[in-house]
Design a protein around this motif. Structure first.
Motif, PDB file in Angstrom:
ATOM      1  N   ARG A   1       0.843  -1.190   0.000  1.00 26.46           N
ATOM      2  CA  ARG A   1       0.000   0.000   0.000  1.00 26.46           C
ATOM      3  C   ARG A   1       0.883   1.247   0.000  1.00 26.46           C
ATOM      4  N   THR A   2       0.472   2.271  -0.694  1.00 23.27           N
ATOM      5  CA  THR A   2       1.215   3.521  -0.714  1.00 23.27           C
ATOM      6  C   THR A   2       0.608   4.496   0.278  1.00 23.27           C
ATOM      7  N   VAL A   3       1.456   5.079   1.119  1.00 24.70           N
ATOM      8  CA  VAL A   3       1.007   6.083   2.086  1.00 24.70           C
ATOM      9  C   VAL A   3       1.871   7.329   1.941  1.00 24.70           C
ATOM     10  N   ARG A   4       1.267   8.487   2.211  1.00 21.91           N
ATOM     11  CA  ARG A   4       1.988   9.759   2.185  1.00 21.91           C
ATOM     12  C   ARG A   4       2.382  10.102   3.613  1.00 21.91           C
ATOM     13  N   VAL A   5       3.671  10.321   3.820  1.00 22.34           N
ATOM     14  CA  VAL A   5       4.198  10.567   5.158  1.00 22.34           C
ATOM     15  C   VAL A   5       4.825  11.960   5.203  1.00 22.34           C
ATOM     16  N   ALA A   6       4.416  12.753   6.204  1.00 25.29           N
ATOM     17  CA  ALA A   6       4.983  14.084   6.404  1.00 25.29           C
ATOM     18  C   ALA A   6       6.114  14.000   7.420  1.00 25.29           C
ATOM     19  N   HIS A   7       7.223  14.665   7.127  1.00 20.41           N
ATOM     20  CA  HIS A   7       8.355  14.756   8.048  1.00 20.41           C
ATOM     21  C   HIS A   7       8.366  16.170   8.610  1.00 20.41           C
ATOM     22  N   ILE A   8       8.303  16.284   9.936  1.00 17.55           N
ATOM     23  CA  ILE A   8       8.189  17.580  10.599  1.00 17.55           C
ATOM     24  C   ILE A   8       9.336  17.737  11.583  1.00 17.55           C
ATOM     25  N   ARG A   9       9.983  18.921  11.561  1.00 16.23           N
ATOM     26  CA  ARG A   9      11.097  19.197  12.478  1.00 16.23           C
ATOM     27  C   ARG A   9      10.749  20.426  13.326  1.00 16.23           C
ATOM     28  N   PRO A  10      10.611  20.237  14.635  1.00 18.96           N
ATOM     29  CA  PRO A  10      10.360  21.370  15.523  1.00 18.96           C
ATOM     30  C   PRO A  10      11.668  22.094  15.866  1.00 18.96           C
ATOM     31  N   ALA A  11      11.576  23.134  16.667  1.00 20.08           N
ATOM     32  CA  ALA A  11      12.762  23.909  17.057  1.00 20.08           C
ATOM     33  C   ALA A  11      13.796  23.037  17.760  1.00 20.08           C
ATOM     34  N   SER A  12      13.370  21.989  18.461  1.00 22.49           N
ATOM     35  CA  SER A  12      14.301  21.105  19.168  1.00 22.49           C
ATOM     36  C   SER A  12      15.186  20.321  18.202  1.00 22.49           C
ATOM     37  N   GLY A  13      14.753  20.211  16.937  1.00 26.98           N
ATOM     38  CA  GLY A  13      15.530  19.513  15.931  1.00 26.98           C
ATOM     39  C   GLY A  13      15.258  18.020  15.841  1.00 26.98           C
ATOM     40  N   ILE A  14      14.423  17.488  16.727  1.00 26.20           N
ATOM     41  CA  ILE A  14      14.113  16.057  16.700  1.00 26.20           C
ATOM     42  C   ILE A  14      12.885  15.845  15.830  1.00 26.20           C
ATOM     43  N   GLU A  15      13.129  15.375  14.617  1.00 28.08           N
ATOM     44  CA  GLU A  15      12.084  15.235  13.603  1.00 28.08           C
ATOM     45  C   GLU A  15      11.170  14.056  13.906  1.00 28.08           C
ATOM     46  N   TRP A  16       9.906  14.181  13.525  1.00 32.17           N
ATOM     47  CA  TRP A  16       8.970  13.070  13.629  1.00 32.17           C
ATOM     48  C   TRP A  16       8.159  12.989  12.349  1.00 32.17           C
ATOM     49  N   THR A  17       7.453  11.891  12.189  1.00 36.23           N
ATOM     50  CA  THR A  17       6.615  11.702  11.007  1.00 36.23           C
ATOM     51  C   THR A  17       5.171  11.505  11.426  1.00 36.23           C
ATOM     52  N   THR A  18       4.289  11.825  10.496  1.00 36.79           N
ATOM     53  CA  THR A  18       2.858  11.617  10.674  1.00 36.79           C
ATOM     54  C   THR A  18       2.239  11.459   9.294  1.00 36.79           C
ATOM     55  N   ALA A  19       1.033  10.982   9.245  1.00 35.97           N
ATOM     56  CA  ALA A  19       0.331  10.888   7.961  1.00 35.97           C
ATOM     57  C   ALA A  19       0.187  12.299   7.374  1.00 35.97           C
ATOM     58  N   ALA A  20       0.435  12.424   6.086  1.00 38.02           N
ATOM     59  CA  ALA A  20       0.346  13.734   5.437  1.00 38.02           C
ATOM     60  C   ALA A  20      -1.043  14.353   5.575  1.00 38.02           C
ATOM     61  N   ASP A  21      -2.061  13.520   5.667  1.00 38.54           N
ATOM     62  CA  ASP A  21      -3.431  14.037   5.842  1.00 38.54           C
ATOM     63  C   ASP A  21      -3.656  14.607   7.237  1.00 38.54           C
ATOM     64  N   ASN A  22      -2.714  14.392   8.153  1.00 37.35           N
ATOM     65  CA  ASN A  22      -2.853  14.877   9.539  1.00 37.35           C
ATOM     66  C   ASN A  22      -2.151  16.203   9.788  1.00 37.35           C
ATOM     67  N   ILE A  23      -1.767  16.918   8.741  1.00 37.52           N
ATOM     68  CA  ILE A  23      -1.101  18.207   8.971  1.00 37.52           C
ATOM     69  C   ILE A  23      -1.963  19.349   8.472  1.00 37.52           C
ATOM     70  N   GLN A  24      -1.753  20.500   9.114  1.00 35.30           N
ATOM     71  CA  GLN A  24      -2.422  21.728   8.664  1.00 35.30           C
ATOM     72  C   GLN A  24      -1.432  22.876   8.781  1.00 35.30           C
ATOM     73  N   ALA A  25      -1.596  23.843   7.913  1.00 35.50           N
ATOM     74  CA  ALA A  25      -0.719  25.010   7.929  1.00 35.50           C
ATOM     75  C   ALA A  25      -1.020  25.843   9.168  1.00 35.50           C
ATOM     76  N   VAL A  26       0.030  26.426   9.744  1.00 31.91           N
ATOM     77  CA  VAL A  26      -0.121  27.340  10.879  1.00 31.91           C
ATOM     78  C   VAL A  26      -0.091  28.742  10.313  1.00 31.91           C
ATOM     79  N   GLN A  27      -1.059  29.537  10.666  1.00 33.73           N
ATOM     80  CA  GLN A  27      -1.167  30.904  10.143  1.00 33.73           C
ATOM     81  C   GLN A  27      -0.222  31.852  10.810  1.00 33.73           C
TER      82      GLN A  27
END
Length: 70
Positions: free
Chosen positions: A44-70
């Protein structure tokens, strides 16, 4: 012996939120979207988002689980 592989085969280089701050709606954590990767797992193909916070420790989540911050 059977091996089930996970393979990354496509990066979304033109995603409009790349290098912008996004929120992971599952954890409510925020960070910079560094990549959206298409991964194949268990046939199965899944879209994975890679996110890096200020701490620098990156994590992943489903791409459908992200939203832009205004």
């Amino acid at each position: 012996m059977s091996s089930v592989g996970v393979g990354s085969f496509f990066h979304e280089d033109e995603h409009p939120w790349l290098h912008k701050t996004v929120r992971d709606i599952a954890s409510q954590a925020e960070g910079e979207l560094t990549a959206i990767v298409h991964e194949e797992t268990n046939g199965r193909t899944v879209r994975v988002a890679h996110i890096r916070p200020a701490s620098g420790i990156e994590w992943t989540t489903a791409a459908d689980n992200i939203q832009a911050v205004q």
